[in-house]
Design a protein around this motif. Structure first.
Motif, PDB file in Angstrom:
ATOM      1  N   ILE A  94       0.824  -1.305   0.232  1.00 41.13           N
ATOM      2  CA  ILE A  94       0.445  -0.110  -0.366  1.00 41.13           C
ATOM      3  C   ILE A  94       1.028   1.336  -0.190  1.00 41.13           C
ATOM      4  O   ILE A  94       0.970   2.335  -0.936  1.00 41.13           O
ATOM      5  N   VAL A  95       2.010   1.203   0.988  1.00 44.31           N
ATOM      6  CA  VAL A  95       3.240   2.426   0.504  1.00 44.31           C
ATOM      7  C   VAL A  95       3.603   2.609  -0.479  1.00 44.31           C
ATOM      8  O   VAL A  95       3.292   3.867  -1.322  1.00 44.31           O
ATOM      9  N   THR A  96       3.825   1.673  -0.787  1.00 48.28           N
ATOM     10  CA  THR A  96       4.475   1.360  -2.172  1.00 48.28           C
ATOM     11  C   THR A  96       4.000   2.278  -3.734  1.00 48.28           C
ATOM     12  O   THR A  96       3.965   3.182  -4.543  1.00 48.28           O
ATOM     13  N   VAL A  97       2.801   1.940  -3.473  1.00 44.46           N
ATOM     14  CA  VAL A  97       1.121   2.380  -4.490  1.00 44.46           C
ATOM     15  C   VAL A  97       1.254   3.827  -4.321  1.00 44.46           C
ATOM     16  O   VAL A  97       0.926   4.808  -5.095  1.00 44.46           O
ATOM     17  N   ILE A  98       1.513   4.250  -2.525  1.00 42.06           N
ATOM     18  CA  ILE A  98       0.251   5.731  -2.548  1.00 42.06           C
ATOM     19  C   ILE A  98       1.506   6.620  -2.761  1.00 42.06           C
ATOM     20  O   ILE A  98       1.481   7.477  -3.620  1.00 42.06           O
ATOM     21  N   LEU A  99       3.000   6.306  -3.409  1.00 44.12           N
ATOM     22  CA  LEU A  99       4.569   6.300  -3.525  1.00 44.12           C
ATOM     23  C   LEU A  99       4.870   6.785  -4.968  1.00 44.12           C
ATOM     24  O   LEU A  99       4.778   7.777  -5.602  1.00 44.12           O
ATOM     25  N   CYS A 100       3.503   5.634  -5.729  1.00 41.35           N
ATOM     26  CA  CYS A 100       3.417   5.593  -7.061  1.00 41.35           C
ATOM     27  C   CYS A 100       2.386   6.687  -7.667  1.00 41.35           C
ATOM     28  O   CYS A 100       3.177   7.396  -8.755  1.00 41.35           O
ATOM     29  N   VAL A 101       1.758   6.838  -6.419  1.00 42.81           N
ATOM     30  CA  VAL A 101       0.817   7.434  -6.825  1.00 42.81           C
ATOM     31  C   VAL A 101       1.043   9.294  -6.933  1.00 42.81           C
ATOM     32  O   VAL A 101       1.220  10.394  -7.954  1.00 42.81           O
ATOM     33  N   LEU A 102       1.770   9.005  -6.171  1.00 47.52           N
ATOM     34  CA  LEU A 102       2.518  10.674  -5.845  1.00 47.52           C
ATOM     35  C   LEU A 102       3.455  11.538  -6.479  1.00 47.52           C
ATOM     36  O   LEU A 102       3.758  12.402  -7.129  1.00 47.52           O
ATOM     37  N   THR A 103       4.146  10.428  -6.769  1.00 49.15           N
ATOM     38  CA  THR A 103       5.222  10.260  -7.738  1.00 49.15           C
ATOM     39  C   THR A 103       4.655  10.551  -9.876  1.00 49.15           C
ATOM     40  O   THR A 103       4.857  11.888  -9.839  1.00 49.15           O
ATOM     41  N   ALA A 104       3.558   9.953  -9.732  1.00 49.75           N
ATOM     42  CA  ALA A 104       3.021   9.754 -10.857  1.00 49.75           C
ATOM     43  C   ALA A 104       2.578  11.878 -10.604  1.00 49.75           C
ATOM     44  O   ALA A 104       2.321  12.385 -11.873  1.00 49.75           O
ATOM     45  N   ILE A 105       1.519  11.976  -9.920  1.00 49.27           N
ATOM     46  CA  ILE A 105       0.947  13.384  -9.717  1.00 49.27           C
ATOM     47  C   ILE A 105       2.070  14.439 -10.008  1.00 49.27           C
ATOM     48  O   ILE A 105       2.136  15.462 -10.478  1.00 49.27           O
ATOM     49  N   GLY A 106       2.913  14.063  -8.989  1.00 48.71           N
ATOM     50  CA  GLY A 106       3.921  15.280  -9.651  1.00 48.71           C
ATOM     51  C   GLY A 106       4.538  15.286 -11.081  1.00 48.71           C
ATOM     52  O   GLY A 106       5.150  16.210 -11.184  1.00 48.71           O
ATOM     53  N   VAL A 107       4.975  14.034 -11.046  1.00 50.92           N
ATOM     54  CA  VAL A 107       6.001  14.253 -12.973  1.00 50.92           C
ATOM     55  C   VAL A 107       4.717  14.518 -13.728  1.00 50.92           C
ATOM     56  O   VAL A 107       4.967  15.783 -14.910  1.00 50.92           O
ATOM     57  N   ALA A 108       3.668  14.244 -13.607  1.00 47.39           N
ATOM     58  CA  ALA A 108       2.158  15.089 -14.373  1.00 47.39           C
ATOM     59  C   ALA A 108       2.391  16.998 -14.353  1.00 47.39           C
ATOM     60  O   ALA A 108       2.495  17.235 -15.075  1.00 47.39           O
ATOM     61  N   LEU A 109       2.514  16.642 -13.040  1.00 47.65           N
ATOM     62  CA  LEU A 109       2.223  18.909 -12.877  1.00 47.65           C
ATOM     63  C   LEU A 109       4.041  19.621 -13.342  1.00 47.65           C
ATOM     64  O   LEU A 109       3.263  20.118 -13.949  1.00 47.65           O
ATOM     65  N   PHE A 110       4.825  18.275 -13.334  1.00 47.24           N
ATOM     66  CA  PHE A 110       5.793  18.683 -13.719  1.00 47.24           C
ATOM     67  C   PHE A 110       5.926  19.008 -15.070  1.00 47.24           C
ATOM     68  O   PHE A 110       6.154  20.586 -16.364  1.00 47.24           O
ATOM     69  N   ILE A 111       5.511  18.042 -15.950  1.00 46.05           N
ATOM     70  CA  ILE A 111       5.197  18.212 -17.149  1.00 46.05           C
ATOM     71  C   ILE A 111       4.043  19.048 -17.683  1.00 46.05           C
ATOM     72  O   ILE A 111       4.420  20.074 -19.218  1.00 46.05           O
ATOM     73  N   THR A 112       2.885  18.992 -16.975  1.00 45.07           N
ATOM     74  CA  THR A 112       2.141  20.467 -17.202  1.00 45.07           C
ATOM     75  C   THR A 112       2.006  21.441 -17.378  1.00 45.07           C
ATOM     76  O   THR A 112       1.902  22.629 -18.665  1.00 45.07           O
ATOM     77  N   VAL A 113       2.962  21.867 -16.603  1.00 37.84           N
ATOM     78  CA  VAL A 113       3.803  23.054 -15.981  1.00 37.84           C
ATOM     79  C   VAL A 113       4.720  23.627 -17.705  1.00 37.84           C
ATOM     80  O   VAL A 113       4.411  24.630 -17.932  1.00 37.84           O
ATOM     81  N   ASN A 114       5.389  22.789 -17.903  1.00 39.54           N
ATOM     82  CA  ASN A 114       6.333  23.071 -19.126  1.00 39.54           C
ATOM     83  C   ASN A 114       5.596  23.218 -20.333  1.00 39.54           C
ATOM     84  O   ASN A 114       6.374  23.476 -21.091  1.00 39.54           O
ATOM     85  N   LEU A 115       4.219  22.349 -20.291  1.00 38.53           N
ATOM     86  CA  LEU A 115       3.752  22.591 -21.511  1.00 38.53           C
ATOM     87  C   LEU A 115       2.537  23.707 -22.049  1.00 38.53           C
ATOM     88  O   LEU A 115       2.324  23.990 -22.909  1.00 38.53           O
ATOM     89  N   SER A 116       2.632  23.932 -20.435  1.00 34.22           N
ATOM     90  CA  SER A 116       2.001  25.120 -20.517  1.00 34.22           C
ATOM     91  C   SER A 116       1.939  26.812 -21.299  1.00 34.22           C
ATOM     92  O   SER A 116       0.808  27.069 -21.934  1.00 34.22           O
ATOM     93  N   PRO A 117       3.043  26.868 -21.632  1.00 37.65           N
ATOM     94  CA  PRO A 117       3.435  27.722 -23.052  1.00 37.65           C
ATOM     95  C   PRO A 117       2.855  27.806 -24.416  1.00 37.65           C
ATOM     96  O   PRO A 117       2.260  28.813 -24.761  1.00 37.65           O
ATOM     97  N   LEU A 118       2.359  26.302 -24.678  1.00 37.85           N
ATOM     98  CA  LEU A 118       1.403  26.204 -25.670  1.00 37.85           C
ATOM     99  C   LEU A 118       0.516  26.992 -25.493  1.00 37.85           C
ATOM    100  O   LEU A 118      -0.551  26.564 -26.065  1.00 37.85           O
TER     101      LEU A 118
END
Length: 218
Positions: free
Chosen positions: A8-32
């Protein structure tokens, strides 16, 4: 820590990582998605607007860029305070995502080595359902939820920009944030879905399904 709790802890960390990476990608796509045409009253070129926007992104995402200095777009002290608050949130998000990624890789590798990857499937499945359910709320009434989010995240009113005093807000209307939210959601779900498919592959479940289907046909 027992095996199921570790999963369960592993999955929570996986989800946090996915959310954070998705946020980083989104912010850097925002100029479009910035509304460059909205800066017409400022008599600025597209290049000037985009240059200042990239300066804003560098300030928000790079720890060593300590001051926000725009060349062409005027900005007030109130807006600077708000962007400083946003910067703190993004940098914390980047730190949490980075730490989560390292720990996640180690835990998933340990689960694989011990033959316990199957324990991740059910918590990951429920996490995916939970994200979809929670993401549905902003889709129903994005305007109200967008304002509510700002009231929760920021203790001041510096996020209430005046287009006359801080025309940079014209580049980022509500539609801009709607597009970013959708990109973030899609990227986060794709990352989690990719992890799910990888787990299925590692556990040989697609092959098992194929064999069962072939047996039924035979």
């Amino acid at each position: 820590m027992n095996k199921q709790l570790r999963a369960i802890v592993t999955v929570i960390l996986c989800v946090l990582t996915a959310i954070g990476v998705a946020l980083f990608i989104t912010v850097n796509l925002s100029p479009l998605f910035i509304h460059v045409s909205a800066a017409a009253p400022l008599c600025l070129t597209r290049g000037q607007v985009q240059t200042d926007y990239w300066r804003l992104l560098a300030y928000l995402e790079l720890p060593w860029v300590r001051h926000l200095q725009l060349q062409s777009i005027p900005i007030t002290a109130q807006a600077l305070i708000h962007f400083r608050d946003v910067r703190h949130l993004l940098l914390i998000g980047e730190l949490v995502s980075g730490v989560s990624l390292v720990i996640t890789i180690w835990l998933v590798h340990k689960q694989k080595r011990q033959g316990q990857l199957w324990r991740l499937l059910l918590p990951l499945k429920w996490s995916l359902y939970l994200i979809v359910m929670l993401a549905w709320l902003p889709l129903i009434n994005f305007s109200a939820d967008f304002v509510a989010m700002h009231r929760v995240l920021f203790t001041n009113h510096d996020w209430l920009f005046s287009p006359q005093r801080d025309p940079i807000i014209l580049l980022m209307p509500e539609q801009f944030f709607w597009h970013l939210f959708m990109i973030w959601l899609v990227v986060a779900l794709l990352l989690i879905g990719t992890l799910w498919e990888w787990l299925m592959f590692e556990l040989g479940l697609p092959k098992l399904r194929t064999n069962k289907a072939n047996n039924r046909r035979d």
